[in-house]
Each structure stands twice: as structure tokens, then as C-alpha cells.
Design an enzyme around this catalytic site. Structure first.
Site, PDB file in Angstrom:
ATOM      1  N   GLU A   1      -2.549 -13.341   3.408  1.00 55.42           N
ATOM      2  CA  GLU A   1      -1.286 -13.240   4.150  1.00 55.42           C
ATOM      3  C   GLU A   1      -0.612 -14.617   4.204  1.00 55.42           C
ATOM      4  OE1 GLU A   1      -0.370 -10.285   5.550  1.00 55.42           O
ATOM      5  OE2 GLU A   1      -2.219  -9.317   4.882  1.00 55.42           O
TER       6      GLU A   1
ATOM      7  N   GLY B   1      -1.379 -12.967  -3.822  1.00 55.87           N
ATOM      8  CA  GLY B   1      -1.109 -11.846  -2.929  1.00 55.87           C
ATOM      9  C   GLY B   1      -2.335 -11.315  -2.198  1.00 55.87           C
TER      10      GLY B   1
ATOM     11  N   LYS C   1     -12.825  -5.083  11.568  1.00 51.15           N
ATOM     12  CA  LYS C   1     -13.463  -4.086  10.697  1.00 51.15           C
ATOM     13  C   LYS C   1     -14.895  -3.815  11.139  1.00 51.15           C
ATOM     14  CE  LYS C   1     -10.549  -5.419   6.781  1.00 51.15           C
ATOM     15  NZ  LYS C   1     -10.410  -6.451   5.729  1.00 51.15           N
TER      16      LYS C   1
ATOM     17  N   LYS D   1      -6.492  -1.485  10.631  1.00 50.23           N
ATOM     18  CA  LYS D   1      -7.762  -1.895  11.249  1.00 50.23           C
ATOM     19  C   LYS D   1      -7.561  -2.596  12.581  1.00 50.23           C
ATOM     20  CE  LYS D   1      -6.675  -5.465   8.226  1.00 50.23           C
ATOM     21  NZ  LYS D   1      -6.451  -5.720   6.833  1.00 50.23           N
TER      22      LYS D   1
ATOM     23  N   VAL E   1       0.841  -1.206   0.000  1.00 48.61           N
ATOM     24  CA  VAL E   1       0.000   0.000   0.000  1.00 48.61           C
ATOM     25  C   VAL E   1       0.877   1.258   0.000  1.00 48.61           C
ATOM     26  CG1 VAL E   1      -1.826   1.261   1.187  1.00 48.61           C
ATOM     27  CG2 VAL E   1      -1.865  -1.230   1.171  1.00 48.61           C
TER      28      VAL E   1
ATOM     29  N   VAL F   1     -11.013  -0.085   6.346  1.00 46.88           N
ATOM     30  CA  VAL F   1     -12.145  -0.979   6.068  1.00 46.88           C
ATOM     31  C   VAL F   1     -12.537  -0.878   4.593  1.00 46.88           C
ATOM     32  CG1 VAL F   1     -14.515  -1.596   6.682  1.00 46.88           C
ATOM     33  CG2 VAL F   1     -13.027  -0.580   8.406  1.00 46.88           C
TER      34      VAL F   1
ATOM     35  N   ASP G   1     -10.057 -10.764  11.328  1.00 40.78           N
ATOM     36  CA  ASP G   1      -9.867  -9.523  10.569  1.00 40.78           C
ATOM     37  C   ASP G   1     -11.218  -8.860  10.282  1.00 40.78           C
ATOM     38  OD1 ASP G   1      -8.139  -7.770   8.632  1.00 40.78           O
ATOM     39  OD2 ASP G   1      -9.818  -8.476   7.411  1.00 40.78           O
TER      40      ASP G   1
ATOM     41  N   GLY H   1     -11.042  -1.042   1.629  1.00 36.31           N
ATOM     42  CA  GLY H   1     -10.221  -0.409   0.593  1.00 36.31           C
ATOM     43  C   GLY H   1     -10.836   0.824  -0.038  1.00 36.31           C
TER      44      GLY H   1
ATOM     45  N   ILE I   1     -13.783   1.466  -1.110  1.00 40.23           N
ATOM     46  CA  ILE I   1     -15.199   1.778  -0.863  1.00 40.23           C
ATOM     47  C   ILE I   1     -15.295   2.828   0.251  1.00 40.23           C
ATOM     48  CG2 ILE I   1     -17.422   0.839  -0.127  1.00 40.23           C
ATOM     49  CD1 ILE I   1     -16.504  -1.908  -1.067  1.00 40.23           C
TER      50      ILE I   1
END
Lengths: 318, 318
Positions: B187, B184, B202, B102, B14, B129, B198, B131, B133
Site C-alpha cells: 500500500e 503494487g 488475519k 479482513k 480485486v 485471508v 494486517d 487470497g 489459498i
């Protein structure tokens, strides 16, 4: 806590919805936005007529009295005049404005935005395009820093309702239009909707924000849905397609290409699932990729909720 | 024009995407947001390693040097430490912060938000949360003035990718996970993703914003997708259903009910069309009705685009 005095111009379907939201959400807005919104006056044609849920003492038919009562003017009259003159007067007197008037913005938006800028006030217009879908907000902020390559959408609930009925119930165009009118989705004079002009107004507003440049309403190639009949829909279906009335703007070099037209879309296209009076938008921006939004594009409370979001933004911003 | 000096903590996927967006969109941001964003320092573990498209002279492994260079600190390290300490230090010194973390926000968000409030600076966290959106933005503004009754979503791209592969290619859970890792999306240690933790992180962030109250991570009933096999998916399909891993929060009186679990949804549910690593959100708010959003939930540029939107907001707000 800051108090903001509000004048409402017009008390039809969206205006009535807004009055009820301002009442029901008053405490939540105080708590979360830290502003006390006070509805001071409502401009109506007939101030004697009783409107359910509306405090009769707020009604007036005097345009000057209503504007003078407010820090923030909400214009829900629709149409060009007297909306345009009243918004101009409010801006010149440094009052903030929130409007749902797509036709006025498409015709005179540049003038109104310039006037707001000179007088250091704001114009909120989320409710002018796609009701409760926050597309104006997203174009003004989230993707403002990105190159938008394309924006397209189902931006007119009436035409989408008609096309859905024709496909799902084998109704004719005329029957579907009549049903839409009976349910209150379509205007008594549906020409602007079914002819695609209403969608072109909205597309102009979206394109100017998305591409940060002026575009001309005359540059939108507009085709309505009047010529669509059952055999077109059936023929599309046999080829695995659905027909939707799509407003589309895309950058081609320095030019912005714009169209409003019935399009045949594959059955797994996001727009294919948009049924009835719903609206939807697809924005493509560098980095972000495709962002798809779908929701209630019109109606009393959905449109009023977008107006209220703007009111809270504008009321807390200066 | 205002100049804002930026420090970037972390230069992974990122971070690298953000460096390229800051370069490519620099002129557009100057023009549209009226701010000159200057990337001053990038904190990395190994400042000698060459990174494609990244100016080597900006790299440093000295945490103090990097924070001191900036008005605005972007944290893309992930994990709890040293991210937490570095964000705290930045806030205490009245520097604005943008983060995509997050896990840290779910564990220590209240402390960080309080600290930001005391020091009159802002924390942007859109990228934490879903990406690209803009759900955080919508909860913070558009529906902030409305009663949200429910928010649910597909908020983890890895589990959605695995479920899609299993349904469409008849791959096994293990094969699909391996493929997600190869591409990718997943993880090296996929436990937090496939186990639903995860998604719970979020959901906590979304629920606290949507309902304007603190919620406890332990109150999220979490079920992962490890136990889903081909026969579950086939059985759902025979009944016209699809399986999606859904994070869901809804108000029940004074309580907020929260869950992350595989759910069988009808084939025409908006989530059923969300395939692969995509994310989606459905918000229900009084007046507005259902608002549905769908887009790229992760990945270098989509996440970086959300970070950049926050950076522009924060940089222009004070």
C-alpha cells in the site's frame, strides 16, 4: 439436534482410526456441526475377535443387518467386491455413503455417482485420494468455478517413501520396499503401488473432478518405479535434480493428457521437499494461479480424519 | 436454473478482477454450479470514469440503488466505513454477503456473523485471508470436526516480499519496500503491513475459526519487520536459518497464544521456500496431522478467484 445413524463396513487400520475419532470428537462434532453421530453397526469378517477400543456389541458379520441400521454407510472394505454391491444397495435405499475406495471409484465411479444422483443422496470420497489433504473438497468447491489447466501430485506414499530412502540412505529398491512394508506403508502385494496403478486410479478421480469430464483409465500413461536404481538417483542429484513419482493431468485443447511416471524435478520444485510417505498436490486454475497442498497421504488417523470430515458434511447437508 | 443478482461495492484491483472472472467463467458456473450469476450494479465513487472491461451502465454512486438491486452483495471497498454500514444494511434486509475485508472482520466480525445468523443469511470471507489459498473453507469444513492444536502462516505478501528481496538481492529494507510499492504489492501507506497489524487481523480471523472461540486483537503479540536489517538476515543465513514474518496461534490449555513476529526458521521448514509475495499456512489438527498450503496471497485475480468461490457457494446454498 439431528441424530445420524452410521454403519461402518470394515474395521481395519482406517476403520479402527475412525472408531476412535468418532468417540474422541463426538462432543466437538455435536457442538460445531450440530449433529449427533451414532455408530450403530460395524461389519467385520470375524465378529468374535476382540479389537482394542471397539465396542464388541457393534460387530456383526451380517451385511444386511449393518446396512439397515444406518442413515449413512461408511465403506472401508477396499477392493471391488463386496464393496461395490454394498454401496449400490445403500444408495438404492437412499442412504448416504462415504468411502475411501479409490480403486472402486476409478473403475465404477460414474455408475455410483449416477445412482446417488437418482436417489438424491450423496457420496463423500475425500479419503480416496491423498488422505488428510482436502483436495477433493477444493476441486468440488473452491476451484469448481474456475478453469483448471493442470493438476499433478505425489499421490502414492509407498513410492515416495521408497524414492526418498533410496536417495537419502542409498538403500536399494528392494531394501526400501521391505522397510515400507515393515512400517505398514506398503501392502503385502505392492504391485499396484510400485507399478503406478494405484496412482493412476487416484489421478482418474482427480482429473474427472478437475476437468468436469469423463476420462478413461486406459488413457493414463503409466510407468512404475521398479526400474529406478541408485545410479539414476545419483545421476539426477549430480545435475541438481531429484526423482519423484508424479501423477499429472493437463488439458491440451479438448484432450486431457494423463501420466504417472518417475520425473526428474529441480531441487526447488515444491515436490522435491515432499519426503517419505507424505503426499502433495499442485492445482493450477485460471485466476487463482498455483495452489500447493502437502500432508499425510495415508495411515490410520490421517485417512480417518478425511472420512470424518465427509461424514460431517454429508450428515449436515440433508 | 436459479438466477442470483449481484451487487458489487468497489471496483478497484480485486473488483476489476472479479468483473472479468464473472464474465469469463459465466458459462462454466452455469454448467457446474447450476446458477446464473447476474452482475446488476457496481458502486463506485466516480461513475463517469471509464474502466476497461467494465460495462459503464452498471456503475452507480448511489449506495441504496446498488444494494436494492441484489440478492447477494460483494463488498470490496476495504476499511471500516462505509463498508460496515453497507454490509449491516444488506444483512438486515436478508441479502447474502461476500467480503474480502479482513480489517472489518477482525474488528466487527462477531457483530456481523451474529446479524447474518439472525437474518438467516450467509457471509463468505475466503478472500479476507491468504487470497487464493482456501484456508477459511478448510477450517470451516475439513478440520471443523477435529481438534486444531496450532495454525501458523505467512499471511502478508508485502513483508514476505521485502524479506525475500533483502535475503536474495541484499537490498535494504527501504529499497525492498519501495520495489514492493512499485509492483503494487504494498500500500501507499505500508504501516499496517510492515508493522504486522494486517497479519494480526488475519490471525484473529483464522484463530476464531480454528479454535471456535472469540479471541481479542489486543492479545496478539505483534512485532513488525521494520527493525530487521541485512546483518540479521546474514547472521541467520550463517546458522542455516531464514527469517520469515510468521503469524502463529496455538492452544495452551484454555488459552490461545497468538503472535505475529519475525522468526528464524530452519532452511528445510516449509515456510522457508515461500518466496516473494506468496502466502502459506500450516494447520495441525488431531488425526490429520500437519496440512500445509501455499499459493498467491493477494493480487487482483487470485483474490477475485476466492471471492468467486464464495459467491458460488453462497448462491447455491439457499
Amino acid at each position: 439436534m439431528k441424530t445420524v445413524n452410521i454403519a461402518l463396513l470394515g474395521c481395519g487400520s482406517v476403520g479402527g482410526g475412525l472408531v476412535s475419532l468418532l468417540r474422541d470428537q463426538h462432543e466437538q462434532i455435536r457442538r460445531r456441526c450440530r449433529v449427533d453421530l451414532r455408530l450403530r453397526k460395524i461389519l467385520v469378517r470375524d465378529s468374535e475377535r476382540i479389537r482394542e477400543g471397539v465396542d464388541q456389541t457393534l460387530l456383526t458379520d451380517d451385511p444386511e443387518e449393518v446396512i439397515e441400521s444406518a442413515d449413512l454407510v461408511i465403506e472401508l472394505l477396499g477392493g471391488l467386491e463386496p464393496a461395490r454391491t454394498m454401496i449400490r444397495n445403500a444408495l438404492v435405499e437412499s442412504r448416504n455413503v462415504v468411502t475411501a475406495n479409490k480403486r472402486l471409484l476409478a473403475v465404477a465411479g460414474t455408475d455410483l455417482h449416477d445412482l446417488a444422483s437418482v436417489h438424491r443422496v450423496r457420496i463423500g470420497y475425500e479419503a480416496s485420494v491423498c488422505g488428510a489433504i482436502p483436495i477433493i473438497r477444493i476441486l468440488r468447491s473452491h476451484v469448481n468455478c474456475l478453469d483448471v489447466t493442470q493438476i499433478c501430485g505425489i499421490v502414492n506414499g509407498t513410492t515416495n517413501y521408497i524414492l526418498t530412502r533410496m536417495a537419502e540412505d542409498s538403500s536399494t529398491f528392494a531394501e526400501s520396499l521391505e522397510e515400507a512394508q515393515r512400517l505398514g506403508f506398503a501392502e503385502a502385494d505392492p504391485t499396484l503401488d510400485v507399478g503406478g496403478i494405484d496412482a493412476a486410479h487416484k489421478l482418474k478421480i482427480l482429473a474427472e473432478l478437475a476437468f468436469d469430464q469423463r476420462v478413461c483409465l486406459d488413457d493414463v500413461a503409466v510407468t512404475g518405479i521398479e526400474a529406478i536404481d541408485g545410479s539414476d538417483i545419483e545421476s539426477a542429484r549430480r545435475r541438481g535434480k531429484v526423482i519423484r513419482h508424479v501423477a499429472r493431468a493437463q488439458r491440451r485443447g479438448d484432450r486431457i493428457e494423463m501420466s504417472v511416471a518417475p520425473e526428474e524435478l529441480p531441487r526447488d520444485h515444491p515436490f522435491a521437499a515432499v519426503r517419505g510417505e507424505e503426499n502433495a498436490i499442485l492445482v493450477c486454475a485460471a485466476g487463482a494461479g498455483e495452489i500447493f497442498l502437502r500432508g499425510k497421504g495415508a495411515g490410520s488417523l490421517p485417512s480417518a480424519s478425511a472420512v470424518l470430515g465427509d461424514v460431517c458434511d454429508v450428515a449436515t447437508s440433508n
